[in-house]
Design a protein around this motif. Structure first.
Motif: not given
Length: 606
Positions: A24-30, A48-66
């Motif tokens: 995803x745009x947010x860096x989550x492999x869904x 489904x939802x995050x409870x059905x499996x995902x792998x996310x890597x992202x900053x913990x503070x507000x950020x812009x992504x490209x």
């Protein structure tokens, strides 16, 4: 990505020519299926939802992504910028040593960025919780036949079902993470350096894309689409899956949700044409060989689609524990259309193998023997009703497009004898082709002089756009012109083409709405180009290019009113058609549609 209103185009594809992941745009492999495209997903948040499996890597503070793909590759770079600094996360599926390995590399570009990684694995499409333990230098996740090994220098901890790591990534720092699949009864694969895997994978994709021969207009667009096709091609069998996903909706909240992780025979012709026009003869040959193996046997048992290895049984099931993308249910795996009769596929197979011979691919004696058996069956059955190109679930009909493609089968058989010197009764096959041609022109055209969806029907069908593209009639034939203009008036929405009017004129047995169909919109581009309306064709083509997401990917359909992509993603047929239309519009090249249109050796116009 908006978790409340997710968009299909928010995703990018990772592929290693065996399996696929969506990021995803947010860096989550869904979405992640291992070890094959059609394996049960171990990360299934996409449906489904995050409870059905995902792998996310992202900053913990507000950020812009490209994000972007490294040029000429399927290696994805996502750059996150926040007030304290900038990082880039590079993702790749390893194409190298035969292992099934997904790697992620976090690099600090400037400042310092707080980063959090979260991994939740749920095998069998988000339903099975693995047993998690330490071992072999990492975290081992096991359930039934599947196992994953997570390795990273980051300190891992458990938060409920999540595996979590946090770190401040400073400028110049590089932190790698790998997730490797193996059969649970075997040994885990050895550790790999994610940076080295990414470098090797970048070189592999660059070496491949540099061999693409096409140098005409829209070269970068053609190359990106061919990279998608390569990523969707199974390296061992040569099969090309229609898409790496299942059940992404053709209308948000609707039930037109199908599993496309299989191989459709009708994809063969345009796939071969696009690959051959770009000089990818190795891939075209592998696809031809897969096709021969898949269709070998009794022609009465020919299927419209097969598994990646040529498997025939693809039972359709509904996964009721998944709420569906944007609450679009049901989620399906398998595809019951496998049992349908679709006469047009005989023409697609004959045309594909004819194009392979015409392009200099060494003929295969087995292929011609199989084709002759197919023709014998088709001779007795071409005049029977079928479910047609759109795989309707409302019963069989005499679909005009199916009859046109039956004509293609016999027309190409005649050419195999007359041009290629193969053994066969060309006179009889031409007689049958003439008979089909006369019937279609008599029964497939209404009082307006327009080709309709089926004999005796008044419904329009965008499949009629194939009539000039396969050489059945020239593009300037009055019936073709009238059909194109009727489709432009009645089947377009904001200039994009619908397959047919769902539940108004054409009941397909499914119900609900759907978007405009991108393949058909590219077919309209080709028809306009063949009719000499080049400015109009170019304008539509560039409109279609603008529908791609930020990394150049297209789904199957588009909602022009909602401004969003629909259907399984990315869709091979959309990218095949994009490459084909781009080449058709290039003055220096004879495009695939022009080539097919000149191929027909049909009878005089009636």
């Amino acid at each position: 990505m908006d978790a409340v209103n997710p968009r299909i185009e928010d995703y990018a594809l990772l592929g290693d020519r065996r399996s696929a992941a969506l990021v995803s745009l947010t860096g989550s492999i869904d979405w992640l299926c291992l070890p094959r495209f059609d394996s049960p997903a171990c990360l299934a948040a996409l449906l489904g939802t995050a409870d059905n499996g995902r792998w996310s890597i992202a900053p913990t503070v507000p950020h812009d992504s490209q994000r972007r793909y490294r040029p000429g590759t399927m290696v994805l770079e996502t750059t996150h910028r926040c007030d304290t600094g900038t990082i880039v996360v590079t993702d790749a599926l390893d194409v190298g040593d035969g292992q099934h390995r997904l790697v992620r590399l976090i690099e600090g570009l400037d400042g310092s960025v707080p980063v959090r990684m979260e991994l939740l694995v749920r095998f069998d499409y988000g339903s099975v919780v693995p047993w998690v333990s330490d071992g072999a230098g990492g975290l081992h996740l096991v359930a039934g036949p599947d196992a994953l090994m997570l390795r990273t220098p980051l300190d891992l901890r458990r938060e409920g079902g999540l595996t979590v790591a946090e770190a401040d990534v400073d400028a110049g720092a590089r932190v790698g993470v790998e997730l490797a699949w193996h059969q649970s009864h075997g040994e885990p694969p050895g550790a790999a350096d994610p940076a080295e895997v990414i470098d090797a994978t970048t070189r592999w994709w660059t070496d491949w894309s540099d061999r693409i021969a096409y140098e005409g207009a829209y070269r970068d667009d053609v190359r990106r689409s061919l990279l998608v096709l390569k990523a969707l091609t199974h390296e061992q069998t040569g099969a090309i899956v229609a898409a790496p996903t299942t059940s992404l909706p053709e209308w948000i909240g609707g039930q037109r949700n199908w599993d496309y992780r299989y191989c459709w025979l009708r994809d063969a012709t345009l796939t071969l044409l696009a690959l051959l026009q770009a000089g990818c003869t190795g891939e075209a040959t592998a696809w031809r060989d897969w096709l021969i193996r898949a269709v070998a046997g009794d022609p009465a048992q020919l299927q419209i689609m097969y598994g990646i290895g040529g498997e025939r049984r693809l039972p359709e099931l509904e996964l009721d524990w998944l709420e569906g993308f944007a609450s679009s249910r049901p989620v399906r795996v398998g595809n019951s259309a496998v049992d349908q009769v679709q006469i047009d596929v005989f023409g697609e197979v004959m045309d594909a193998l004819d194009e392979a011979r015409a392009s200099g691919i060494e003929p295969d004696p087995l292929a011609w023997a199989i084709q002759r058996e197919m023709l014998a069956w088709l001779e007795d059955n071409w005049d029977q009703p079928d479910e047609g190109i759109w795989e309707v679930r409302s019963g069989r009909a005499h679909f005009t497009h199916s009859k046109v493609m039956a004509w293609v089968a016999f027309d190409r058989a005649v050419r195999a004898v007359e041009r290629d010197g193969l053994d066969g009764d060309a006179r009889r096959w031409r007689t049958i082709a003439d008979q089909i041609h006369a019937q279609v022109c008599a029964r497939g055209v209404d009082e307006r002089g327009v080709f309709t969806q089926a004999y005796g029907s008044s419904a329009l069908d965008a499949a009629a756009l194939a009539i000039p593209l396969v050489g059945f009639l020239p593009a300037d034939d009055p019936r073709v012109v009238a059909t194109v203009e009727a489709i432009q008036r009645e089947l377009t929405d904001h200039g994009l083409v619908r397959r047919y009017l769902v539940d108004e004129l054409a009941d397909d047995g499914v119900g609900g709405e759907e978007g405009t169909f991108l393949l058909c919109s590219f077919w309209l581009v080709d028809c306009l180009a063949l009719m000499g309306r080049h400015d109009e064709a170019t304008q539509l083509f560039e409109q279609l290019l603008s529908l791609r997401n930020d990394v150049g990917l297209l789904a199957e359909q588009y909602d022009p009113r909602g401004g969003r992509q629909l259907g399984n993603f990315p869709q091979a047929f959309s990218h095949i058609a994009l490459a084909s239309s781009a080449i058709t519009l290039c003055p220096a090249h004879t495009g695939p549609s022009e080539h097919r249109a000149s191929a027909g050796g049909g009878p005089p116009l009636r």
